[in-house]
Write a protein that holds these residues in place. Sequence first.
Motif, mmCIF file in Angstrom:
data_model
loop_
_atom_site.group_PDB
_atom_site.id
_atom_site.type_symbol
_atom_site.label_atom_id
_atom_site.label_comp_id
_atom_site.label_asym_id
_atom_site.label_seq_id
_atom_site.Cartn_x
_atom_site.Cartn_y
_atom_site.Cartn_z
ATOM 1 N N GLN A 21 -22.850 -55.934 38.774
ATOM 2 C CA GLN A 21 -23.198 -57.065 38.792
ATOM 3 C C GLN A 21 -25.011 -56.445 38.860
ATOM 4 O O GLN A 21 -25.836 -56.633 38.579
ATOM 5 N N ASN A 22 -24.789 -54.849 38.681
ATOM 6 C CA ASN A 22 -25.743 -53.350 38.747
ATOM 7 C C ASN A 22 -25.970 -52.999 37.489
ATOM 8 O O ASN A 22 -27.103 -51.915 37.087
ATOM 9 N N ASP A 24 -26.392 -53.431 33.159
ATOM 10 C CA ASP A 24 -27.092 -54.547 32.045
ATOM 11 C C ASP A 24 -26.362 -55.316 31.483
ATOM 12 O O ASP A 24 -26.301 -57.104 31.531
ATOM 13 N N GLY A 26 -23.717 -57.125 33.173
ATOM 14 C CA GLY A 26 -23.840 -57.991 34.532
ATOM 15 C C GLY A 26 -24.659 -58.273 34.841
ATOM 16 O O GLY A 26 -24.624 -59.877 35.205
ATOM 17 N N LYS A 27 -25.684 -58.290 34.231
ATOM 18 C CA LYS A 27 -27.173 -58.587 34.725
ATOM 19 C C LYS A 27 -26.975 -59.701 33.308
ATOM 20 O O LYS A 27 -27.595 -61.153 33.364
ATOM 21 N N SER A 31 -23.846 -62.334 36.483
ATOM 22 C CA SER A 31 -25.637 -62.759 37.764
ATOM 23 C C SER A 31 -25.039 -63.840 39.054
ATOM 24 O O SER A 31 -24.662 -63.639 40.064
ATOM 25 N N ASP A 32 -23.840 -64.186 38.336
ATOM 26 C CA ASP A 32 -23.454 -65.645 39.561
ATOM 27 C C ASP A 32 -22.296 -64.120 40.075
ATOM 28 O O ASP A 32 -21.380 -63.958 39.738
ATOM 29 N N HIS A 33 -22.451 -64.472 41.209
ATOM 30 C CA HIS A 33 -21.272 -63.523 42.563
ATOM 31 C C HIS A 33 -19.574 -64.587 42.503
ATOM 32 O O HIS A 33 -18.947 -63.131 41.800
#
Length: 155
Positions: A21-22, A24, A26-27, A31-33
């Motif tokens: 999530q950190n 590119d 993942g973003k 981004s949804d956990h």
Amino acid sequence: MDIHIQLADMRYIDSCKEILQNSDLGKAYFSDHEKAANMLTYAVGQENVYVALDENEKCLGFIYYMTNGVFGSYPYLHIIAVKEEYRNYGIGRQLMKFFEDNASDSPSAKYFLTVDDFNPRAKKLYENLGYKCVGELTDFYKKGTNCYLMMKRRW
């Protein structure tokens, strides 16, 4: 940097999710956990995720690949991610080497991956490792984002 790479198990899900999530990638896509956790839980359950660990067993990065992911015959690198503060220490290169050394038994293997146009650093890394762009997939994963299909031959 001195690391070892091993098959991931469920205790590394949270670390992998945070690293993903950190990034590119993942973003853009995870981004949804819950979505990230579900994808990683599935992949770990399929024994397709390997983690890069330091001497204290801290997870610094991971790789998720499928041995028969392309056309049911060729290894496909789905995700590679390294913890932000450990980038540029060669961990990504070590994970890529692990992928190439372990994803196929064939002496004439072909390896595949995709990289998005918003990630030129990753594309450059893959090119430096011998991957060639063999196609461009417009709006493949996400509208407005082009994806490059890259391949490397072992021979």
